[in-house]
Enzyme design. Sequence first.
Site, PDB file in Angstrom:
ATOM      1  N   GLN A 114       0.825  -1.201   0.000  1.00  0.00           N
ATOM      2  CA  GLN A 114       0.000   0.000   0.000  1.00  0.00           C
ATOM      3  C   GLN A 114       0.862   1.256   0.000  1.00  0.00           C
ATOM      4  OE1 GLN A 114      -3.625  -0.758   2.821  1.00  0.00           O
ATOM      5  NE2 GLN A 114      -1.990  -2.152   3.460  1.00  0.00           N
ATOM      6  N   ASP A 117       6.367   4.411  -2.068  1.00  0.00           N
ATOM      7  CA  ASP A 117       7.750   4.887  -2.028  1.00  0.00           C
ATOM      8  C   ASP A 117       8.727   4.093  -2.883  1.00  0.00           C
ATOM      9  OD1 ASP A 117       8.188   2.535  -0.416  1.00  0.00           O
ATOM     10  OD2 ASP A 117       7.625   3.687   1.365  1.00  0.00           O
ATOM     11  N   HIS A 132      -1.288   1.362  -4.597  1.00  0.00           N
ATOM     12  CA  HIS A 132      -1.673   2.778  -4.619  1.00  0.00           C
ATOM     13  C   HIS A 132      -0.780   3.621  -5.519  1.00  0.00           C
ATOM     14  CE1 HIS A 132      -3.650   2.030  -0.444  1.00  0.00           C
ATOM     15  NE2 HIS A 132      -4.443   1.683  -1.440  1.00  0.00           N
ATOM     16  N   CYS A 140      -0.527  13.675 -16.295  1.00  0.00           N
ATOM     17  CA  CYS A 140      -1.506  14.699 -16.665  1.00  0.00           C
ATOM     18  C   CYS A 140      -2.895  14.076 -16.672  1.00  0.00           C
ATOM     19  CB  CYS A 140      -1.186  15.288 -18.027  1.00  0.00           C
ATOM     20  SG  CYS A 140      -2.467  16.432 -18.633  1.00  0.00           S
ATOM     21  N   CYS A 190       0.180  21.148 -17.726  1.00  0.00           N
ATOM     22  CA  CYS A 190       0.866  20.193 -18.598  1.00  0.00           C
ATOM     23  C   CYS A 190       1.373  20.899 -19.851  1.00  0.00           C
ATOM     24  CB  CYS A 190      -0.093  19.060 -18.978  1.00  0.00           C
ATOM     25  SG  CYS A 190       0.555  17.918 -20.213  1.00  0.00           S
TER      26      CYS A 190
END
Length: 295
Positions: A114, A117, A132, A140, A190
Amino acid sequence: MTAAPSAPAVLDESEADLEALVEFVLRHPRLAILGGAGISTASGIPDYRDDAGEWKRSPPMQHRQFMGSHAARQRYWARALVGFRTLGEARPNAAHLALARLEALGHVRGVITQNVDGLHQRAGSRRVIDLHGRADRVRCMSCGASRMRHALHAELEALNPRWATTGAAAAPDGDADLEADFSAFRVPDCSRCGDGIWKPDVVFFGDSVPSSVVERAFALVEECDALLVVGSSLMVYSGFRFARAAARHDKPIACLNLGRTRADALYSLKVTAPLETSLGALVERLEARLSRRPA
């Protein structure tokens, strides 16, 4: 469906705990790991919840809030410019390394994390499902263009030079405990489509995990013999559902965590102990047993 164990063995940190965990791993040679923020706290990355599973701070950014408010995006990116330094500088700790070693030894089929990193991959784990997403990329929301997050942060620093030297305590997932007037903070659109919103390539609260990722995670749970929950309260349904799926298919579930979890009633074994030392000792015990096997 077989009913979940009514009275799981809740153990303290001891030799008996470690032996129970070793035996659990040996009995289930195809293990799936379901991990959470507790795995990365020893790398200096704060977690969201306390040992009782309650919020330590205000709940994080909501998807609808981020997408619907320019002011919310200003606050998010200003704080991220400060807080992401901790996430970017974090290194795998003993828990990440132990899980990677368990996979190399053939005891772990894969990790559902979850966390955002990327530390499991950096520790050497090969089959990792980033439930996640990954915080080191941005996307974008209009045209789908993708770029590395450090490139966007360089642009943010150039547009907002005074924020580059601002200091604040780190918060989970690259956030910072910082309150200020963010109204002058400049957030670029963007460059490919001209007006798209850059968003970290992660699942915010209130957002949905992509169906393809969910399917891969369910497939891992289905092919495993048992599930080991490590460092997660499972208070968020996106992770809890995989413990429910394992229980529904009569797969034993063990947990190594320092506090209460949403799935406590589902475990056949729960060990309450520090993750880094416990996982490191688990690997040492398994390697010792492997070395004693006849050739």
